[in-house]
Write a protein that holds these residues in place. Structure first.
Motif, PDB file in Angstrom:
ATOM      1  N   SER A  50     -41.471  19.507 -21.053  1.00 58.62           N
ATOM      2  CA  SER A  50     -42.669  18.840 -21.546  1.00 58.62           C
ATOM      3  C   SER A  50     -42.438  17.347 -21.752  1.00 58.62           C
ATOM      4  O   SER A  50     -43.252  16.519 -21.335  1.00 58.62           O
ATOM      5  CB  SER A  50     -43.124  19.479 -22.858  1.00 58.62           C
ATOM      6  N   SER A  51     -41.330  16.985 -22.376  1.00 55.90           N
ATOM      7  CA  SER A  51     -41.058  15.558 -22.605  1.00 55.90           C
ATOM      8  C   SER A  51     -40.804  14.830 -21.292  1.00 55.90           C
ATOM      9  O   SER A  51     -41.185  13.670 -21.133  1.00 55.90           O
ATOM     10  CB  SER A  51     -39.892  15.368 -23.577  1.00 55.90           C
ATOM     11  N   THR A  52     -40.201  15.491 -20.327  1.00 56.03           N
ATOM     12  CA  THR A  52     -39.983  14.888 -19.009  1.00 56.03           C
ATOM     13  C   THR A  52     -41.314  14.628 -18.311  1.00 56.03           C
ATOM     14  O   THR A  52     -41.530  13.547 -17.753  1.00 56.03           O
ATOM     15  CB  THR A  52     -39.102  15.805 -18.126  1.00 56.03           C
ATOM     16  N   CYS A  53     -42.228  15.603 -18.364  1.00 53.85           N
ATOM     17  CA  CYS A  53     -43.552  15.426 -17.750  1.00 53.85           C
ATOM     18  C   CYS A  53     -44.312  14.278 -18.399  1.00 53.85           C
ATOM     19  O   CYS A  53     -44.953  13.473 -17.712  1.00 53.85           O
ATOM     20  CB  CYS A  53     -44.357  16.715 -17.851  1.00 53.85           C
ATOM     21  N   MET A  54     -44.256  14.174 -19.709  1.00 54.02           N
ATOM     22  CA  MET A  54     -44.939  13.083 -20.402  1.00 54.02           C
ATOM     23  C   MET A  54     -44.331  11.736 -20.032  1.00 54.02           C
ATOM     24  O   MET A  54     -45.050  10.749 -19.852  1.00 54.02           O
ATOM     25  CB  MET A  54     -44.897  13.304 -21.917  1.00 54.02           C
ATOM     26  N   ALA A  55     -42.997  11.686 -19.890  1.00 57.37           N
ATOM     27  CA  ALA A  55     -42.332  10.439 -19.506  1.00 57.37           C
ATOM     28  C   ALA A  55     -42.744  10.023 -18.090  1.00 57.37           C
ATOM     29  O   ALA A  55     -42.986   8.845 -17.820  1.00 57.37           O
ATOM     30  CB  ALA A  55     -40.819  10.594 -19.607  1.00 57.37           C
ATOM     31  N   ILE A  56     -42.847  10.994 -17.193  1.00 57.97           N
ATOM     32  CA  ILE A  56     -43.270  10.705 -15.819  1.00 57.97           C
ATOM     33  C   ILE A  56     -44.697  10.185 -15.813  1.00 57.97           C
ATOM     34  O   ILE A  56     -45.021   9.207 -15.126  1.00 57.97           O
ATOM     35  CB  ILE A  56     -43.132  11.958 -14.923  1.00 57.97           C
ATOM     36  N   ASP A  57     -45.579  10.796 -16.594  1.00 55.41           N
ATOM     37  CA  ASP A  57     -46.968  10.348 -16.682  1.00 55.41           C
ATOM     38  C   ASP A  57     -47.046   8.918 -17.200  1.00 55.41           C
ATOM     39  O   ASP A  57     -47.779   8.092 -16.655  1.00 55.41           O
ATOM     40  CB  ASP A  57     -47.764  11.290 -17.587  1.00 55.41           C
ATOM     41  N   ARG A  58     -46.288   8.602 -18.253  1.00 56.67           N
ATOM     42  CA  ARG A  58     -46.278   7.229 -18.789  1.00 56.67           C
ATOM     43  C   ARG A  58     -45.755   6.246 -17.752  1.00 56.67           C
ATOM     44  O   ARG A  58     -46.293   5.148 -17.599  1.00 56.67           O
ATOM     45  CB  ARG A  58     -45.422   7.157 -20.060  1.00 56.67           C
ATOM     46  N   ALA A  59     -44.720   6.637 -17.011  1.00 52.41           N
ATOM     47  CA  ALA A  59     -44.150   5.759 -15.987  1.00 52.41           C
ATOM     48  C   ALA A  59     -45.153   5.504 -14.863  1.00 52.41           C
ATOM     49  O   ALA A  59     -45.274   4.371 -14.380  1.00 52.41           O
ATOM     50  CB  ALA A  59     -42.869   6.369 -15.426  1.00 52.41           C
ATOM     51  N   GLU A  60     -45.897   6.546 -14.445  1.00 53.87           N
ATOM     52  CA  GLU A  60     -46.906   6.372 -13.400  1.00 53.87           C
ATOM     53  C   GLU A  60     -48.005   5.420 -13.859  1.00 53.87           C
ATOM     54  O   GLU A  60     -48.453   4.564 -13.099  1.00 53.87           O
ATOM     55  CB  GLU A  60     -47.514   7.721 -13.006  1.00 53.87           C
ATOM     56  N   LYS A  61     -48.454   5.555 -15.100  1.00 54.69           N
ATOM     57  CA  LYS A  61     -49.486   4.668 -15.631  1.00 54.69           C
ATOM     58  C   LYS A  61     -48.982   3.229 -15.726  1.00 54.69           C
ATOM     59  O   LYS A  61     -49.711   2.294 -15.405  1.00 54.69           O
ATOM     60  CB  LYS A  61     -49.961   5.161 -16.996  1.00 54.69           C
ATOM     61  N   ALA A  62     -47.734   3.059 -16.151  1.00 56.06           N
ATOM     62  CA  ALA A  62     -47.162   1.712 -16.245  1.00 56.06           C
ATOM     63  C   ALA A  62     -47.044   1.086 -14.856  1.00 56.06           C
ATOM     64  O   ALA A  62     -47.340  -0.096 -14.671  1.00 56.06           O
ATOM     65  CB  ALA A  62     -45.805   1.757 -16.934  1.00 56.06           C
ATOM     66  N   ALA A  63     -46.627   1.870 -13.869  1.00 55.71           N
ATOM     67  CA  ALA A  63     -46.509   1.362 -12.502  1.00 55.71           C
ATOM     68  C   ALA A  63     -47.872   0.952 -11.956  1.00 55.71           C
ATOM     69  O   ALA A  63     -48.000  -0.080 -11.285  1.00 55.71           O
ATOM     70  CB  ALA A  63     -45.871   2.415 -11.604  1.00 55.71           C
ATOM     71  N   LYS A  64     -48.901   1.735 -12.262  1.00 55.75           N
ATOM     72  CA  LYS A  64     -50.255   1.396 -11.811  1.00 55.75           C
ATOM     73  C   LYS A  64     -50.707   0.085 -12.432  1.00 55.75           C
ATOM     74  O   LYS A  64     -51.273  -0.778 -11.750  1.00 55.75           O
ATOM     75  CB  LYS A  64     -51.223   2.520 -12.178  1.00 55.75           C
ATOM     76  N   ARG A  65     -50.446  -0.093 -13.734  1.00 54.70           N
ATOM     77  CA  ARG A  65     -50.813  -1.354 -14.397  1.00 54.70           C
ATOM     78  C   ARG A  65     -50.067  -2.528 -13.779  1.00 54.70           C
ATOM     79  O   ARG A  65     -50.642  -3.594 -13.559  1.00 54.70           O
ATOM     80  CB  ARG A  65     -50.509  -1.270 -15.902  1.00 54.70           C
ATOM     81  N   GLU A  66     -48.788  -2.353 -13.461  1.00 56.29           N
ATOM     82  CA  GLU A  66     -48.005  -3.428 -12.848  1.00 56.29           C
ATOM     83  C   GLU A  66     -48.538  -3.788 -11.470  1.00 56.29           C
ATOM     84  O   GLU A  66     -48.612  -4.964 -11.112  1.00 56.29           O
ATOM     85  CB  GLU A  66     -46.535  -3.020 -12.752  1.00 56.29           C
ATOM     86  N   ARG A  67     -48.914  -2.776 -10.662  1.00 59.13           N
ATOM     87  CA  ARG A  67     -49.473  -3.046  -9.331  1.00 59.13           C
ATOM     88  C   ARG A  67     -50.768  -3.839  -9.451  1.00 59.13           C
ATOM     89  O   ARG A  67     -50.991  -4.799  -8.722  1.00 59.13           O
ATOM     90  CB  ARG A  67     -49.726  -1.736  -8.574  1.00 59.13           C
ATOM     91  N   LYS A  68     -51.622  -3.467 -10.406  1.00 61.56           N
ATOM     92  CA  LYS A  68     -52.880  -4.193 -10.601  1.00 61.56           C
ATOM     93  C   LYS A  68     -52.617  -5.610 -11.080  1.00 61.56           C
ATOM     94  O   LYS A  68     -53.263  -6.555 -10.646  1.00 61.56           O
ATOM     95  CB  LYS A  68     -53.764  -3.455 -11.606  1.00 61.56           C
ATOM     96  N   ARG A  69     -51.676  -5.775 -11.988  1.00 58.17           N
ATOM     97  CA  ARG A  69     -51.374  -7.109 -12.500  1.00 58.17           C
ATOM     98  C   ARG A  69     -50.806  -7.981 -11.378  1.00 58.17           C
ATOM     99  O   ARG A  69     -51.124  -9.157 -11.281  1.00 58.17           O
ATOM    100  CB  ARG A  69     -50.399  -7.035 -13.674  1.00 58.17           C
ATOM    101  N   ALA A  70     -49.994  -7.395 -10.496  1.00 56.13           N
ATOM    102  CA  ALA A  70     -49.453  -8.152  -9.364  1.00 56.13           C
ATOM    103  C   ALA A  70     -50.578  -8.564  -8.412  1.00 56.13           C
ATOM    104  O   ALA A  70     -50.552  -9.650  -7.847  1.00 56.13           O
ATOM    105  CB  ALA A  70     -48.409  -7.323  -8.621  1.00 56.13           C
ATOM    106  N   GLN A  71     -51.581  -7.698  -8.250  1.00 54.66           N
ATOM    107  CA  GLN A  71     -52.681  -7.986  -7.342  1.00 54.66           C
ATOM    108  C   GLN A  71     -53.703  -8.942  -7.942  1.00 54.66           C
ATOM    109  O   GLN A  71     -54.191  -9.847  -7.272  1.00 54.66           O
ATOM    110  CB  GLN A  71     -53.378  -6.688  -6.955  1.00 54.66           C
ATOM    111  N   PHE A  72     -54.033  -8.753  -9.232  1.00 55.40           N
ATOM    112  CA  PHE A  72     -55.122  -9.508  -9.838  1.00 55.40           C
ATOM    113  C   PHE A  72     -54.673 -10.523 -10.886  1.00 55.40           C
ATOM    114  O   PHE A  72     -55.502 -11.265 -11.407  1.00 55.40           O
ATOM    115  CB  PHE A  72     -56.116  -8.556 -10.511  1.00 55.40           C
ATOM    116  N   GLY A  73     -53.412 -10.568 -11.227  1.00 61.26           N
ATOM    117  CA  GLY A  73     -52.948 -11.445 -12.292  1.00 61.26           C
ATOM    118  C   GLY A  73     -53.456 -10.939 -13.630  1.00 61.26           C
ATOM    119  O   GLY A  73     -53.571  -9.735 -13.843  1.00 61.26           O
ATOM    120  N   ASP A  74     -53.770 -11.834 -14.532  1.00 68.01           N
ATOM    121  CA  ASP A  74     -54.261 -11.418 -15.841  1.00 68.01           C
ATOM    122  C   ASP A  74     -55.757 -11.129 -15.849  1.00 68.01           C
ATOM    123  O   ASP A  74     -56.304 -10.685 -16.857  1.00 68.01           O
ATOM    124  CB  ASP A  74     -53.939 -12.493 -16.893  1.00 68.01           C
TER     125      ASP A  74
END
Length: 131
Positions: free
Chosen positions: A10-34
């Motif tokens: 369960s904790s591994t799945c939650m960590a993976i979910d948080r990592a996927e969300k963080a990666a998505k935010r980083e991709r958007k920030r790289a594309q659109f800036g702030d």
């Protein structure tokens, strides 16, 4: 499976979910800036999201975004649901078209409200949609 193993899984799945969300935010920030685009979730089915965004740059073609992890990431025209950018398999596109075609007038209304900066009206239209 032991209780300890379930906790670890369960904790591994939650960590993976948080990592996927963080990666998505980083991709958007790289594309659109702030200046991240204002996104409205039209619907979600399992892991597939259908979004409409208030874009930071003007676009001539009204469109929606369909995202499913790494399998689908596509922009579709609201006018005819043709693929504008990205990739999607034919079977998925067929199902998406079938589901969204009856909502085409409302999708255009949402696009127009976002274009003039009226996110509240767009959200009200979305809340009235039936998928």
């Amino acid at each position: 499976m032991s209780e300890e193993q379930e906790k670890i899984l369960s904790s591994t799945c939650m960590a993976i979910d948080r990592a996927e969300k963080a990666a998505k935010r980083e991709r958007k920030r790289a594309q659109f800036g702030d200046n991240l685009p204002f996104e409205l979730l039209l619907t979600r089915f399992e892991k597939t999201r259908v979004e409409i965004r208030q874009e930071t740059a003007p676009h001539k073609e009204p469109h929606i975004h369909v995202v499913h992890s790494d399998k689908i990431d596509v922009s579709l025209s609201i006018r005819d649901f043709s693929v504008l950018a990205g990739t999607i398999d034919r079977r998925s596109l067929k199902h998406i078209k079938r589901a969204l075609l009856p909502l085409q007038p409302e999708l255009m209304r949402i696009w127009k409200e976002l274009e003039i900066g009226n996110g509240v009206a767009a959200e009200q239209i979305i809340s009235s949609l039936e998928f």
